[in-house]
Design an enzyme around this catalytic site. Structure first.
Site, PDB file in Angstrom:
ATOM      1  N   GLY A 191      18.693 -86.307  49.873  1.00 51.93           N
ATOM      2  CA  GLY A 191      17.859 -86.614  51.027  1.00 51.93           C
ATOM      3  C   GLY A 191      16.854 -85.521  51.378  1.00 51.93           C
ATOM      4  N   ASN A 192      17.250 -84.249  51.150  1.00 53.13           N
ATOM      5  CA  ASN A 192      16.377 -83.143  51.582  1.00 53.13           C
ATOM      6  C   ASN A 192      15.100 -83.022  50.758  1.00 53.13           C
ATOM      7  OD1 ASN A 192      17.977 -82.149  49.377  1.00 53.13           O
ATOM      8  ND2 ASN A 192      17.222 -80.119  49.903  1.00 53.13           N
ATOM      9  N   LYS A 232      30.899 -96.990  54.591  1.00 50.86           N
ATOM     10  CA  LYS A 232      29.652 -96.227  54.675  1.00 50.86           C
ATOM     11  C   LYS A 232      28.932 -96.511  55.999  1.00 50.86           C
ATOM     12  CE  LYS A 232      26.016 -94.093  52.878  1.00 50.86           C
ATOM     13  NZ  LYS A 232      26.004 -92.652  52.799  1.00 50.86           N
ATOM     14  N   LYS A 250      24.286 -93.020  45.673  1.00 49.52           N
ATOM     15  CA  LYS A 250      23.146 -92.709  44.802  1.00 49.52           C
ATOM     16  C   LYS A 250      23.505 -91.781  43.652  1.00 49.52           C
ATOM     17  CE  LYS A 250      21.283 -88.527  46.574  1.00 49.52           C
ATOM     18  NZ  LYS A 250      22.442 -88.238  47.435  1.00 49.52           N
ATOM     19  N   LYS A 264      29.059 -86.326  43.729  1.00 45.14           N
ATOM     20  CA  LYS A 264      28.241 -85.608  42.738  1.00 45.14           C
ATOM     21  C   LYS A 264      29.114 -85.134  41.577  1.00 45.14           C
ATOM     22  CE  LYS A 264      25.193 -84.037  46.398  1.00 45.14           C
ATOM     23  NZ  LYS A 264      24.335 -85.237  46.382  1.00 45.14           N
TER      24      LYS A 264
HETATM   25  P1  ADP Z   1      22.534 -85.143  49.291  1.00 51.00           P
HETATM   26  O1  ADP Z   1      21.558 -85.734  50.247  1.00 51.00           O
HETATM   27  O2  ADP Z   1      21.884 -84.212  48.328  1.00 51.00           O
HETATM   28  O3  ADP Z   1      23.422 -86.171  48.634  1.00 51.00           O
HETATM   29  P2  ADP Z   1      24.947 -84.280  50.706  1.00 51.00           P
HETATM   30  O4  ADP Z   1      24.927 -83.717  52.092  1.00 51.00           O
HETATM   31  O5  ADP Z   1      25.510 -85.641  50.518  1.00 51.00           O
HETATM   32  O6  ADP Z   1      23.444 -84.162  50.168  1.00 51.00           O
HETATM   33  O7  ADP Z   1      25.753 -83.301  49.726  1.00 51.00           O
HETATM   34  C1  ADP Z   1      25.483 -81.910  49.696  1.00 51.00           C
HETATM   35  C2  ADP Z   1      26.409 -81.167  50.654  1.00 51.00           C
HETATM   36  O8  ADP Z   1      27.743 -81.138  50.126  1.00 51.00           O
HETATM   37  C3  ADP Z   1      26.111 -79.704  50.863  1.00 51.00           C
HETATM   38  O9  ADP Z   1      25.117 -79.502  51.841  1.00 51.00           O
HETATM   39  C4  ADP Z   1      27.475 -79.145  51.320  1.00 51.00           C
HETATM   40  O10 ADP Z   1      27.506 -79.015  52.729  1.00 51.00           O
HETATM   41  C5  ADP Z   1      28.469 -80.228  50.932  1.00 51.00           C
HETATM   42  N1  ADP Z   1      29.649 -79.768  50.183  1.00 51.00           N
HETATM   43  C6  ADP Z   1      30.881 -80.305  50.333  1.00 51.00           C
HETATM   44  N2  ADP Z   1      31.773 -79.725  49.536  1.00 51.00           N
HETATM   45  C7  ADP Z   1      31.097 -78.759  48.851  1.00 51.00           C
HETATM   46  C8  ADP Z   1      31.491 -77.812  47.854  1.00 51.00           C
HETATM   47  N3  ADP Z   1      32.750 -77.746  47.411  1.00 51.00           N
HETATM   48  N4  ADP Z   1      30.542 -76.968  47.356  1.00 51.00           N
HETATM   49  C9  ADP Z   1      29.274 -77.054  47.783  1.00 51.00           C
HETATM   50  N5  ADP Z   1      28.837 -77.930  48.726  1.00 51.00           N
HETATM   51  C10 ADP Z   1      29.742 -78.787  49.255  1.00 51.00           C
HETATM   52 MG    MG Z   2      24.921 -87.369  49.547  1.00 51.77          MG
END
Ligand code: ADP
Ligand code: MG
Length: 309
Positions: free
Chosen positions: A3-4, A121, A206, A268
């Site tokens: 999203g960022n 969700k 996604k 991810k």
């Molecule tokens: P995106 O929009 O890229 O999908 P998300 O917010 O869904 O972003 O996922 C990224 C976030 O995952 C990071 O900002 C972090 O806060 C979180 N996160 C959760 N667990 C972990 C981890 N083990 N290591 C790194 N980040 C993590």
């Molecule tokens: Mg995400």
């Protein structure tokens, strides 16, 4: 891209803000192209689809609202347009000539996916409890209180099976185009008994959809760009450890131990595991502005097959 890449936390979501972020994103992508990579892009749409749902809610008595699959299609067009134009501009600024194209993408899900019985969700606007109870009764929506901010609709998040437009996406890539597709995880569709496709009110993750896309275009690397530079063990705890290079087996083990939060890092890492198990050589998880350094091996978290340990 997370999203960022399009909207930073705390921004309102004006077109100017989104375009500004997308221009920065386009610059990183074009640098990757300059390095000789062929790029297929996919991105999130959470805030944008949320805003459309909010607009619909406010204008409900004037304009009939559209179902979620149609809202998803709207965001694919809206964001595809902005990304396509920014990439075009950046490519020609650097003297590169190649077509950029957005493909509206449907993603097949199983009608009997267990997710349909357990919506998880949260999407769209926040409602008061009274309003939420009315909506649950009237529309059969699943709704839940969301961390003190109000009540929100919950929709199912079924597993992506295949990208309906995969073969044309592959041909476009082979023809040298930069393809943007499968945005927001794709528009979820099911196959009916007579073979027809039908949109469903659900949201596909996604990151998992990106893995299917990578597989369908025969990509050897999947780059998952988010807002953290590396994946951590014991994330945000005093004994946090940032991961540089891990094998699939390690990724699975850490996932099982609960290091990656569901709904953020969890999907991810799951996408990374699935990609490697499906034959990819490498998955990199890093921050968008570190993509080039991570490809060079200087940062990011690299997930590799066990025999590359
Ligand atoms: P995106 O929009 O890229 O999908 P998300 O917010 O869904 O972003 O996922 C990224 C976030 O995952 C990071 O900002 C972090 O806060 C979180 N996160 C959760 N667990 C972990 C981890 N083990 N290591 C790194 N980040 C993590
Ligand atoms: Mg995400």
């Amino acid at each position: 891209m997370g999203g960022n890449a399009i909207l930073q936390r705390g921004q309102r979501g004006t077109t100017e803000e989104q375009l500004e972020n997308i221009r920065g994103t386009a610059a990183s992508i074009v640098t990757i192209i300059e390095l000789g990579y062929r790029v297929v892009l996919t991105h999130g749409n959470g805030p944008q689809v949320g805003n459309i749902l909010l607009q619909q809610e406010e204008a409900r008595t004037i304009v009939p609202p559209s179902p979620l699959d149609v809202c998803g299609a709207q965001t694919q067009g809206q964001l595809g347009y902005l990304i396509q134009q920014s990439l075009d501009n950046e490519l020609s600024h650097r003297g590169l000539r190649m077509p950029v194209v957005t493909v509206l993408t449907q993603v097949l899900v199983e009608a009997h996916d267990p997710a349909f019985r357990n919506p998880t969700k949260p999407i769209g606007p926040f409602y008061t409890e009274a309003k939420a109870r009315r909506l649950m009764a009237q529309k059969g929506w699943a709704m839940r209180e969301d961390s003190g901010r109000g009540w929100r609709r919950l929709v199912p998040s079924p597993k992506p099976l295949a990208i309906w437009e995969a073969s044309i996406i592959r041909k476009l890539v082979e023809a040298g185009a930069v393809v943007i597709s499968t945005a927001g995880g794709g528009i979820p569709v099911v196959r009916q008994a007579d073979g027809r496709l039908q949109g469903v009110e659900a949201v596909i993750d996604k990151d998992l959809a990106a893995q299917i896309l990578a597989h369908e275009v025969g990509a050897d690397s999947l780059l998952i760009l988010t807002d953290v530079q590396q994946v951590s063990l014991n994330y945000r705890l005093p004994d946090e450890v940032k991961l540089g290079r891990i094998t699939v087996s390690q990724a699975k083990q850490y996932q099982k131990e609960g290091h990656f939060k569901a709904g953020s890092m969890g999907p991810k890492v799951e996408a990374a595991v699935r990609a490697l198990e499906a034959g990819a050589r490498c998955v990199i998880i890093t921050a968008l502005d570190q993509a080039v350094d991570a490809l060079a091996g200087h940062t990011g978290t690299r997930v590799v097959p066990d025999d590359d340990a």
